[in-house]
Design an enzyme around this catalytic site. Structure first.
Site, PDB file in Angstrom:
ATOM      1  N   CYS A   1      -2.029   0.450  10.546  1.00 51.07           N
ATOM      2  CA  CYS A   1      -1.208   1.507  11.144  1.00 51.07           C
ATOM      3  C   CYS A   1      -1.636   1.790  12.576  1.00 51.07           C
ATOM      4  O   CYS A   1      -0.930   1.465  13.521  1.00 51.07           O
ATOM      5  CB  CYS A   1      -1.330   2.770  10.301  1.00 51.07           C
ATOM      6  SG  CYS A   1      -1.095   2.428   8.565  1.00 51.07           S
TER       7      CYS A   1
ATOM      8  N   ARG B   1      -3.625   9.568  17.448  1.00 47.34           N
ATOM      9  CA  ARG B   1      -4.929   9.374  16.809  1.00 47.34           C
ATOM     10  C   ARG B   1      -5.693   8.216  17.483  1.00 47.34           C
ATOM     11  O   ARG B   1      -6.890   8.303  17.705  1.00 47.34           O
ATOM     12  CB  ARG B   1      -4.745   9.104  15.316  1.00 47.34           C
ATOM     13  CG  ARG B   1      -6.048   9.205  14.535  1.00 47.34           C
ATOM     14  CD  ARG B   1      -5.793   9.541  13.085  1.00 47.34           C
ATOM     15  NE  ARG B   1      -6.983   9.415  12.261  1.00 47.34           N
ATOM     16  CZ  ARG B   1      -7.888  10.372  12.088  1.00 47.34           C
ATOM     17  NH1 ARG B   1      -7.731  11.525  12.682  1.00 47.34           N
ATOM     18  NH2 ARG B   1      -8.936  10.171  11.319  1.00 47.34           N
TER      19      ARG B   1
ATOM     20  N   ARG C   1     -11.703  24.902  21.080  1.00 45.83           N
ATOM     21  CA  ARG C   1     -10.488  24.083  21.280  1.00 45.83           C
ATOM     22  C   ARG C   1     -10.812  22.615  21.536  1.00 45.83           C
ATOM     23  O   ARG C   1     -10.022  21.890  22.095  1.00 45.83           O
ATOM     24  CB  ARG C   1      -9.670  24.665  22.448  1.00 45.83           C
ATOM     25  CG  ARG C   1      -8.913  25.941  22.058  1.00 45.83           C
ATOM     26  CD  ARG C   1      -8.326  26.674  23.238  1.00 45.83           C
ATOM     27  NE  ARG C   1      -9.327  27.110  24.194  1.00 45.83           N
ATOM     28  CZ  ARG C   1     -10.119  28.180  24.025  1.00 45.83           C
ATOM     29  NH1 ARG C   1     -10.008  28.915  22.931  1.00 45.83           N
ATOM     30  NH2 ARG C   1     -11.014  28.506  24.936  1.00 45.83           N
TER      31      ARG C   1
ATOM     32  N   LYS D   1       6.779   9.037  14.112  1.00 42.36           N
ATOM     33  CA  LYS D   1       5.777   8.231  13.416  1.00 42.36           C
ATOM     34  C   LYS D   1       4.857   7.505  14.399  1.00 42.36           C
ATOM     35  O   LYS D   1       3.635   7.500  14.262  1.00 42.36           O
ATOM     36  CB  LYS D   1       6.495   7.216  12.513  1.00 42.36           C
ATOM     37  CG  LYS D   1       5.603   6.169  11.913  1.00 42.36           C
ATOM     38  CD  LYS D   1       4.681   6.759  10.868  1.00 42.36           C
ATOM     39  CE  LYS D   1       3.671   5.743  10.387  1.00 42.36           C
ATOM     40  NZ  LYS D   1       2.754   6.312   9.417  1.00 42.36           N
TER      41      LYS D   1
ATOM     42  N   TYR E   1       0.813  -1.220   0.000  1.00 38.20           N
ATOM     43  CA  TYR E   1       0.000   0.000   0.000  1.00 38.20           C
ATOM     44  C   TYR E   1       0.846   1.270   0.000  1.00 38.20           C
ATOM     45  O   TYR E   1       0.400   2.314  -0.434  1.00 38.20           O
ATOM     46  CB  TYR E   1      -0.929   0.005   1.218  1.00 38.20           C
ATOM     47  CG  TYR E   1      -2.117  -0.903   1.037  1.00 38.20           C
ATOM     48  CD1 TYR E   1      -3.276  -0.446   0.416  1.00 38.20           C
ATOM     49  CD2 TYR E   1      -2.083  -2.224   1.465  1.00 38.20           C
ATOM     50  CE1 TYR E   1      -4.364  -1.272   0.237  1.00 38.20           C
ATOM     51  CE2 TYR E   1      -3.168  -3.067   1.280  1.00 38.20           C
ATOM     52  CZ  TYR E   1      -4.307  -2.581   0.671  1.00 38.20           C
ATOM     53  OH  TYR E   1      -5.382  -3.413   0.475  1.00 38.20           O
ATOM     54  N   ILE E   2       2.074   1.183   0.501  1.00 41.38           N
ATOM     55  CA  ILE E   2       2.950   2.357   0.528  1.00 41.38           C
ATOM     56  C   ILE E   2       4.048   2.240  -0.517  1.00 41.38           C
ATOM     57  O   ILE E   2       4.346   3.178  -1.254  1.00 41.38           O
ATOM     58  CB  ILE E   2       3.581   2.529   1.939  1.00 41.38           C
ATOM     59  CG1 ILE E   2       2.482   2.699   2.989  1.00 41.38           C
ATOM     60  CG2 ILE E   2       4.552   3.710   1.963  1.00 41.38           C
ATOM     61  CD1 ILE E   2       1.516   3.838   2.760  1.00 41.38           C
TER      62      ILE E   2
ATOM     63  N   LYS F   1     -12.064   0.775   6.884  1.00 42.27           N
ATOM     64  CA  LYS F   1     -12.691   2.106   6.896  1.00 42.27           C
ATOM     65  C   LYS F   1     -13.356   2.327   5.538  1.00 42.27           C
ATOM     66  O   LYS F   1     -13.142   1.547   4.604  1.00 42.27           O
ATOM     67  CB  LYS F   1     -11.682   3.192   7.229  1.00 42.27           C
ATOM     68  CG  LYS F   1     -10.614   3.442   6.187  1.00 42.27           C
ATOM     69  CD  LYS F   1      -9.783   4.641   6.623  1.00 42.27           C
ATOM     70  CE  LYS F   1      -8.890   5.131   5.509  1.00 42.27           C
ATOM     71  NZ  LYS F   1      -8.178   6.346   5.872  1.00 42.27           N
TER      72      LYS F   1
ATOM     73  N   ASP G   1       9.302  -7.151  -5.151  1.00 41.80           N
ATOM     74  CA  ASP G   1       8.462  -7.770  -4.124  1.00 41.80           C
ATOM     75  C   ASP G   1       8.720  -9.276  -4.108  1.00 41.80           C
ATOM     76  O   ASP G   1       8.966  -9.870  -5.163  1.00 41.80           O
ATOM     77  CB  ASP G   1       6.979  -7.491  -4.382  1.00 41.80           C
ATOM     78  CG  ASP G   1       6.150  -7.598  -3.109  1.00 41.80           C
ATOM     79  OD1 ASP G   1       5.729  -6.546  -2.582  1.00 41.80           O
ATOM     80  OD2 ASP G   1       5.950  -8.724  -2.613  1.00 41.80           O
TER      81      ASP G   1
END
Ligand code: SAJ
Length: 423
Positions: free
Chosen positions: A259, A212, A245, A205, A13-14, A316, A33
């Site tokens: 992730c 999150r 805020r 990272k 994916y990256i 998602k 790969d």
């Protein structure tokens, strides 16, 4: 810009978007790969993952001659390691792929080469693991070759845009390595490029994704509290977010993907005594599918023998990635309650799972179902017209776990509507 030979190791994916973007900026890129299915698909000119714009980008860089596919590492000026860092059953980082990628570079490493690790990794991986492996070549990191850590920060679904426009961190094992990385990425990165050391870049990272995760965990905990006090969480969050805020994220069925649901564990593993909050957030998010399942049962009644159509399995909306997906956990938990479940994922129609049935179309999945559960807010699902659906299914009960549907529309069409902490 002086074109370089770049070998990108790992075309997931990256890695694939990164390799194609380097090729587009004029470099000569070999994408490598170890998975023959990936290599075969790409050699036929087909991307093996869904990401908007990626197929078109692949077509153009293959046609321009700047991008080649390989099943082995080839000599290059720059090696980029972009392989998965999964975790073991005990939530400890599995660095097998990072180590074997570094080992595969060793026979090809030459003086003045640059090696970049992009894979999300526990703190000190570049210094303590990748560097020593590369030095088996007889060359010294920092003296004979450059070595840096540079994490990707892109959002699946918007990767090609974010790869170019997001700020980027380059953490070298020394200043010269940072600078070498800076001059490489500057060829296509339009966002700020911040130079630091390798371990800080690794921490950055992990901190970003952990931040999150914790923020989603508090949203999920508020959801449980709202459910307890019969408050509509969606209205409550919208109202709280009017505060200048405060910015509470969305509750849901849990946190998935490769992730955010994985990276915080690297901090917990590395320093458990310093990370109790990180661990608690992980536990809250990991237990959310079970909370949602119990809420469904509390609202609808005993699920044993009920025919359930579960809409969505991706981690998602609008992606085809099922890794660590909470929708899969929800499906398994519903099955354990005795439900006769069929799940449908429009972005991965051929996906199968040993523990539950999957449908190959929305129509087929809805046919014969008693209850419809919305698990992923894919566009195809949230734009469903309840009036039309009512003609293709006997189901008259829906449960919206992700605030994707309007109660009124479904009730007018004759459905009994339930939502996660939704009035
Ligand atoms: N989620 C919620 N509520 C929210 C936001 C997300 O429940 O308000 C859930 C999603 O449904 C999903 C999971 O969290 O299951 C993660 O989704 P995401 O969109 O937050 O993140 P990813 O995994 O697609 O991408 C993240 C991004 N990191 C941050 O936003 C800090 C991205 O920038 C990183 O590059 C990527 O991880 C990565 O590769 O590390």
């Amino acid at each position: 810009m002086s074109p370089k030979n770049i070998c990108v190791i790992g075309l997931g994916y990256i890695g694939l978007p990164t390799a194609c973007t380097f090729a587009k900026s004029g470099h000569f890129v070999t994408g490598m790969d170890v998975n023959p299915d990936v290599v075969n698909a790409l050699r036929k000119g087909k991307t093996h993952i869904f990401e908007p714009g990626l197929q078109e980008l692949l077509d153009s860089v293959v046609n321009s001659g700047n991008f080649k596919i390989s099943s082995v590492v080839t000599p290059a000026d720059v090696f980029i390691i972009s392989v998965p860092t999964p975790f073991h059953e005990n939530k400890h980082a599995d660095l097998t792929y990072v180590k074997s990628a570094a080992e595969s570079i060793v026979p090809h490493l030459k003086p003045n080469n640059l090696v970049i690790l992009e894979s999300t990794s526990p703190p000190r991986t570049t210094m303590d693991i990748v560097g020593p492996i590369l030095q088996e070549s007889g060359l010294i990191a920092g003296k004979d070759f450059y070595l840096a850590y540079s994490p990707e920060r892109v959002l699946p679904g918007n990767i090609l845009n974010e790869l170019v426009n997001n700020a980027r961190v380059i953490g070298g094992i020394d200043t010269k390595s940072s600078e070498a990385g800076y001059y490489l990425y500057k060829d296509f990165v339009k966002g700020e490029i911040k130079i630091t050391d390798a371990t800080t870049a690794e921490m950055v990272k992990l901190m970003e994704n952990t931040y999150r995760d914790i923020n989603i965990a508090i949203a999920n905990e508020f959801c449980r509290l709202a459910d307890r006090f019969n408050v509509d969480i969606w209205e409550a969050i919208e109202t709280a977010n009017l505060h200048p805020r405060v910015n509470i994220l969305k509750p849901g069925i849990g946190v998935g993907g490769h992730c955010i649901s994985v990276d915080p564990w690297f901090l917990v593993e590395a320093a458990p005594e310093q990370s109790p909050l990180v661990l608690t957030a992980r536990k809250v998010n990991d237990s959310q599918p079970e909370f949602v399942c119990n809420t469904i049962e509390r609202n609808i009644g005993n699920l044993n023998g009920k025919k359930i159509a579960l809409l969505g399995l991706a981690f998602k909306p609008e992606v085809d990635d099922i890794r660590e997906s909470p929708a899969v956990d929800l499906a398994i938990t519903l099955k354990k309650k005795g439900a006769l479940l069929t799940a449908y994922e429009p972005f991965k129609k051929n996906f199968t799972h040993p523990l539950f049935n999957t449908g190959s179309s929305l129509k087929e999945t809805l046919e014969g179902s008693d209850i419809i559960i919305l698990a992923v807010a894919h566009r195809e699902f949230i734009t469903i017209n309840p009036n039309l659906i009512s003609q293709t299914t006997q189901a008259r009960i829906v449960f919206d776990a992700v605030n994707g549907w309007a109660r009124k529309d479904w009730e007018i069409a004759g459905f009994k509507f339930f939502g996660l902490a939704k009035k």
